[in-house]
Enzyme design. Structure first.
Site, PDB file in Angstrom:
ATOM      1  N   TYR A 130       0.567  -1.268  -0.041  1.00 12.65           N
ATOM      2  CA  TYR A 130      -0.028  -0.171   0.097  1.00 12.65           C
ATOM      3  C   TYR A 130       0.804   1.301   0.061  1.00 12.65           C
ATOM      4  O   TYR A 130       0.390   2.426  -0.153  1.00 12.65           O
ATOM      5  CB  TYR A 130      -1.033   0.212   1.195  1.00 12.65           C
ATOM      6  CG  TYR A 130      -2.127  -1.002   1.070  1.00 12.65           C
ATOM      7  CD1 TYR A 130      -2.119  -2.302   0.992  1.00 12.65           C
ATOM      8  CD2 TYR A 130      -3.394  -0.251   0.703  1.00 12.65           C
ATOM      9  CE1 TYR A 130      -3.231  -3.076   0.877  1.00 12.65           C
ATOM     10  CE2 TYR A 130      -4.566  -1.141   0.828  1.00 12.65           C
ATOM     11  CZ  TYR A 130      -4.531  -2.376   0.640  1.00 12.65           C
ATOM     12  OH  TYR A 130      -5.424  -3.177   0.473  1.00 12.65           O
ATOM     13  N   ASP A 165     -12.059  -9.793   4.701  1.00 10.11           N
ATOM     14  CA  ASP A 165     -12.976 -10.062   3.843  1.00 10.11           C
ATOM     15  C   ASP A 165     -13.459 -11.482   4.068  1.00 10.11           C
ATOM     16  O   ASP A 165     -14.720 -11.756   4.206  1.00 10.11           O
ATOM     17  CB  ASP A 165     -12.933  -9.620   2.464  1.00 10.11           C
ATOM     18  CG  ASP A 165     -13.059  -8.086   1.913  1.00 10.11           C
ATOM     19  OD1 ASP A 165     -12.877  -7.444   3.011  1.00 10.11           O
ATOM     20  OD2 ASP A 165     -13.379  -7.758   1.051  1.00 10.11           O
ATOM     21  N   ASP A 195      -5.881  -7.143   4.438  1.00  9.64           N
ATOM     22  CA  ASP A 195      -6.920  -6.601   3.639  1.00  9.64           C
ATOM     23  C   ASP A 195      -7.758  -7.902   3.215  1.00  9.64           C
ATOM     24  O   ASP A 195      -9.043  -8.044   3.522  1.00  9.64           O
ATOM     25  CB  ASP A 195      -6.548  -5.648   2.544  1.00  9.64           C
ATOM     26  CG  ASP A 195      -7.748  -5.412   1.590  1.00  9.64           C
ATOM     27  OD1 ASP A 195      -8.737  -4.875   2.341  1.00  9.64           O
ATOM     28  OD2 ASP A 195      -7.562  -5.812   0.335  1.00  9.64           O
ATOM     29  N   LYS A 225       3.775 -15.147   4.523  1.00  9.17           N
ATOM     30  CA  LYS A 225       4.021 -15.965   3.433  1.00  9.17           C
ATOM     31  C   LYS A 225       5.743 -16.094   3.189  1.00  9.17           C
ATOM     32  O   LYS A 225       6.512 -15.473   2.297  1.00  9.17           O
ATOM     33  CB  LYS A 225       3.784 -15.390   1.905  1.00  9.17           C
ATOM     34  CG  LYS A 225       3.798 -16.446   0.751  1.00  9.17           C
ATOM     35  CD  LYS A 225       2.884 -17.380   0.853  1.00  9.17           C
ATOM     36  CE  LYS A 225       3.226 -18.471  -0.314  1.00  9.17           C
ATOM     37  NZ  LYS A 225       2.342 -19.771  -0.377  1.00  9.17           N
ATOM     38  N   ASP A 285      -1.780 -18.680   2.742  1.00  8.20           N
ATOM     39  CA  ASP A 285      -2.919 -19.539   1.951  1.00  8.20           C
ATOM     40  C   ASP A 285      -3.511 -20.514   2.942  1.00  8.20           C
ATOM     41  O   ASP A 285      -4.691 -20.814   2.726  1.00  8.20           O
ATOM     42  CB  ASP A 285      -2.043 -19.961   0.820  1.00  8.20           C
ATOM     43  CG  ASP A 285      -0.388 -20.658   1.001  1.00  8.20           C
ATOM     44  OD1 ASP A 285      -0.001 -20.397   2.060  1.00  8.20           O
ATOM     45  OD2 ASP A 285      -0.119 -21.331   0.078  1.00  8.20           O
TER      46      ASP A 285
END
Ligand code: IPM
Ligand code: MN
Length: 340
Positions: free
Chosen positions: A133, A245, A241, A184, A217
């Protein structure tokens, strides 16, 4: 019960359902006995389309001085191509997050009845001013066959450490005292290694907190299959982010998800907003779920030091049992107000 000093709150209703859910949240705050001195700011897609204004530095400075900012939702209707991607995201929302140094995005989730995570509580602590970002990168040879687009991820020790420290202090307050770093590290070896070392270092000061690590993941599977394993999840801006969701979906829908963009030291106004967007398709129909905005107001009350009011509103939301779709915005809001 009511606090004598009134807090100065900047209100950005924004677009679509934003103004409706923000009004609902402010009504609930009033019913909880907390006096706010509000000032409305006309910002968002509608304003931009009207006169081209997004957010100038003078307005940002004005916002900085408030005790808090309450925001509904920002953005044009899906399919409306009059506003290029990034104009409002970077120019308004991220300008506030970065400009006001709101380096924590705190998102608590509570699994509502019938959801995959029914009855479970966990929270995402998302780094809010760095990562991809930050806007590092650019384009070379635009539009040609030799075009190059890069988009870097910025991870500073300072930024990672203050985020991780906040996450540990949150985890330390939970009865389960669990913190999970999600990253990750097997592919993003430079940034991942920094996050991992910082978690180990900061964790030394929180010996009671149990620390876990998951690749992002794999976390997507665990969020769905075993959400009970989480207390506080700490992660970078982009993973946070995306996981927000998913967390919204497994806890009953994004219509319930609240968020706080925090400067914990209170050097500037913190920003409170639902995770959901403007949902233009249902704007003005009275169907919008106000609970995400109301829960965002709970986070605002906590930040303002109105802990008793925050606890009472949070309890009213937790106890809420009605059919949101049937009750609509006003009906849900009234029921919450009656329980206060
Ligand atoms: C969020 C939103 C924002 C983000 C967008 C609107 C810039 O998706 O708050 O989660 O990506 O952070
Ligand atoms: Mn998002």
């Amino acid at each position: 019960m009511s606090n004598q000093t009134s807090h100065r709150v900047a209100v950005i209703g924004g677009d679509g359902i934003g103004p409706e859910v923000t009004t609902a949240a402010l009504d609930v705050v009033a019913s909880a006995g907390v006096a706010l001195e509000t000032k409305s700011f006309d910002l968002g897609a509608a304003r931009y389309l009207r006169d081209g204004f997004v957010l100038d530095d003078a307005t940002l400075e004005e916002l900085r001085a408030f005790d808090a900012i309450l925001l509904g939702a920002i953005g044009p209707a899906i399919g409306d191509t009059r506003i290029a991607g990034g104009v409002l995201e970077r120019g308004l929302l991220l300008k506030m997050r970065f400009g006001l140094d709101l380096y924590i995005n705190y998102r608590p989730f509570h699994g509502v009845e019938g959801s995959l995570a029914q009855g479970l509580d966990f929270a995402i602590v998302r780094e809010n001013t760095e990562g991809p970002y930050a806007g590092e990168g650019g384009v070379l040879r635009y539009g040609t066959a030799y075009e190059v687009a890069t988009q870097g991820s910025v991870n500073t020790r300072f930024g990672v450490e203050r985020c991780v420290r906040y996450a540990f202090s949150r985890a330390n307050q939970l009865s389960c005292k669990k913190l999970t770093l999600v990253h990750k590290t097997n592919v993003l070896t430079f940034a991942g290694d920094l996050w991992r070392r910082v978690v180990a270092e900061v964790g030394a000061s929180f010996p009671d907190v149990e620390v876990d690590y998951q690749h992002v993941d794999a976390a997507c599977i665990y969020f769905v299959e075993s959400p009970e394993r989480y207390g506080v999840i700490v992660t970078d801006n982009l993973f946070g982010d995306i996981l927000s969701d998913l967390a919204g979906a497994v806890t009953g829908g994004i219509g319930y998800a609240a968020s706080a963009n925090l400067n914990p030291e209170k050097n500037s106004a913190s920003l409170f907003e639902p995770v959901h967007g403007a949902a233009h398709d249902i704007a003005g129909t009275g169907k919008a779920n106000p609970l995400a905005a109301i829960s965002s107001a709970v986070l605002m009350l906590e930040h303002l030091g109105e802990v008793d009011a925050a606890r009472r509103v949070a309890q009213a939301v937790a106890d809420f049992e009605g059919d949101v779709a049937a009750l609509g915005t006003r009906g849900v809001t009234k029921l919450i107000q009656e329980r206060l």
